[in-house]
Write a protein that holds these residues in place. Structure first.
Motif, mmCIF file in Angstrom:
data_model
loop_
_atom_site.group_PDB
_atom_site.id
_atom_site.type_symbol
_atom_site.label_atom_id
_atom_site.label_comp_id
_atom_site.label_asym_id
_atom_site.label_seq_id
_atom_site.Cartn_x
_atom_site.Cartn_y
_atom_site.Cartn_z
ATOM 1 N N ALA A 5 -5.865 2.053 1.477
ATOM 2 C CA ALA A 5 -5.053 1.224 2.364
ATOM 3 C C ALA A 5 -4.322 2.075 3.402
ATOM 4 C CB ALA A 5 -4.048 0.416 1.543
ATOM 5 N N ALA A 6 -3.763 3.199 2.968
ATOM 6 C CA ALA A 6 -3.072 4.081 3.906
ATOM 7 C C ALA A 6 -4.028 4.635 4.954
ATOM 8 C CB ALA A 6 -2.395 5.219 3.140
ATOM 9 N N ASP B 294 7.013 -6.040 6.907
ATOM 10 C CA ASP B 294 7.210 -5.117 5.787
ATOM 11 C C ASP B 294 6.240 -3.945 5.843
ATOM 12 O OD1 ASP B 294 9.191 -6.847 4.541
ATOM 13 O OD2 ASP B 294 7.496 -8.157 4.064
ATOM 14 N N ASP B 295 6.539 -2.934 5.066
ATOM 15 C CA ASP B 295 5.638 -1.797 4.896
ATOM 16 C C ASP B 295 4.547 -2.205 3.908
ATOM 17 O OD1 ASP B 295 4.298 0.515 4.293
ATOM 18 O OD2 ASP B 295 6.064 1.630 3.608
ATOM 19 N N GLU C 243 -2.678 -11.429 -2.532
ATOM 20 C CA GLU C 243 -1.343 -11.969 -2.309
ATOM 21 C C GLU C 243 -0.491 -11.017 -1.475
ATOM 22 O OE1 GLU C 243 -0.485 -15.066 -2.955
ATOM 23 O OE2 GLU C 243 -2.580 -15.223 -3.587
ATOM 24 N N VAL C 244 -0.671 -9.716 -1.655
ATOM 25 C CA VAL C 244 0.038 -8.741 -0.829
ATOM 26 C C VAL C 244 -0.311 -8.944 0.637
ATOM 27 C CG1 VAL C 244 0.108 -6.293 -0.179
ATOM 28 C CG2 VAL C 244 0.388 -6.962 -2.573
ATOM 29 N N LEU C 245 -1.604 -9.054 0.931
ATOM 30 C CA LEU C 245 -2.043 -9.192 2.314
ATOM 31 C C LEU C 245 -1.520 -10.483 2.928
ATOM 32 C CD1 LEU C 245 -3.651 -7.898 4.554
ATOM 33 C CD2 LEU C 245 -5.731 -8.934 3.615
ATOM 34 N N LEU C 246 -1.594 -11.583 2.184
ATOM 35 C CA LEU C 246 -1.096 -12.851 2.702
ATOM 36 C C LEU C 246 0.420 -12.816 2.885
ATOM 37 C CD1 LEU C 246 -3.283 -15.365 0.655
ATOM 38 C CD2 LEU C 246 -3.437 -14.867 3.112
ATOM 39 N N HIS C 247 1.122 -12.239 1.937
ATOM 40 C CA HIS C 247 2.581 -12.123 2.040
ATOM 41 C C HIS C 247 2.964 -11.325 3.281
ATOM 42 C CE1 HIS C 247 6.732 -11.681 0.516
ATOM 43 N NE2 HIS C 247 6.653 -10.431 0.953
ATOM 44 N N ASP D 240 2.640 -1.041 -3.702
ATOM 45 C CA ASP D 240 3.343 -0.410 -4.827
ATOM 46 C C ASP D 240 4.059 -1.466 -5.674
ATOM 47 O OD1 ASP D 240 2.601 2.223 -4.444
ATOM 48 O OD2 ASP D 240 4.281 2.663 -3.111
ATOM 49 N N ARG D 241 4.729 -2.412 -5.009
ATOM 50 C CA ARG D 241 5.422 -3.476 -5.738
ATOM 51 C C ARG D 241 4.430 -4.304 -6.554
ATOM 52 N NH1 ARG D 241 8.879 -6.800 -1.527
ATOM 53 N NH2 ARG D 241 8.987 -8.187 -3.352
ATOM 54 N N ALA D 242 3.271 -4.573 -5.977
ATOM 55 C CA ALA D 242 2.263 -5.359 -6.683
ATOM 56 C C ALA D 242 1.786 -4.638 -7.940
ATOM 57 C CB ALA D 242 1.087 -5.641 -5.757
#
Length: 205
Positions: free
Chosen positions: A105-106, A186-187, A174-178, A193-195
């Motif tokens: 991702a990075a 957001d970063d 869900e990360v991508l949609l959020h 990381d939170r996920a």
């Protein structure tokens, strides 16, 4: 325009034929993103994409059967597979996936930031893109399941492995949609990381 080279994606040298195919895929994707930015998703046709990429419409369809695939497909699945197989033997599967996916991702955000952001916007705006993303993530989940099955000595269709990889891919969806729904404020790496923290221990109370 020369293709931007990703250190992560360039994990192994490609033959001439593979380099040509990669160059064509990248040209089609970039033309598509450019046209969508100018005209909108629905107004952009395969014929227009082919003309902008200087290939035939049949070539576009051969590489990408649907317009949604052009938006969603990247070159990272084989890279993620190789990186996951190279993780230390005996490492916890969640730790291995966290390391590999975070790095991918990075790398993607560093080398294709505009495409990543446009893709995220389309996921929110275009139901067909969002639906196809669910299918492509299921395909990636199957790939990860095979790798983890090999690493753990389980069968390729092992239920626990399938559930585990599906949970990881669902979390990433869900990360991508959020991120997209919150106007990409957001970063995204912090969200990943939170996920993974949530997958590891559940939501904090």
């Amino acid at each position: 325009m020369a293709a931007r080279t990703s250190p992560f994606a360039a994990h192994q040298p490609l033959g001439l034929r593979e380099r040509k195919k990669l160059k064509t895929r990248i040209a089609i994707r970039r033309a598509t993103y450019r046209l969508i930015a100018e005209r909108g998703y629905e107004a952009t046709t395969i014929e227009q994409i082919a003309q902008a990429a200087e290939v035939s419409p049949s070539t576009v369809v051969r590489y990408f059967p649907a317009k949604e695939d052009i938006v969603l497909t990247d070159e990272y699945d084989p890279v993620i597979e190789a990186a996951l197989r190279a993780r230390p033997a005996g490492e916890e599967p969640l730790r291995s996936l966290r390391a590999v996916i975070t790095r991918a991702a990075a790398d993607l955000l560093e080398h294709e930031p505009d495409e990543v952001r446009q893709r995220a916007r389309l996921l929110v705006e275009v139901p067909a893109v969002r639906a196809r993303m669910t299918e492509t993530m299921a395909e990636t989940s199957q790939l990860l399941s095979r790798v983890l099955a090999d690493r753990t000595g389980r069968a390729a269709d092992d239920l626990e492995v399938r559930v585990f990889t599906a949970a990881v891919m669902g979390a990433l969806r869900e990360v991508l949609l959020h991120w997209a729904e919150r106007d990409q404020r957001d970063d995204p790496i912090a969200l990943i990381d939170r996920a993974f923290d949530t997958l590891s221990g559940g939501p904090s109370l």
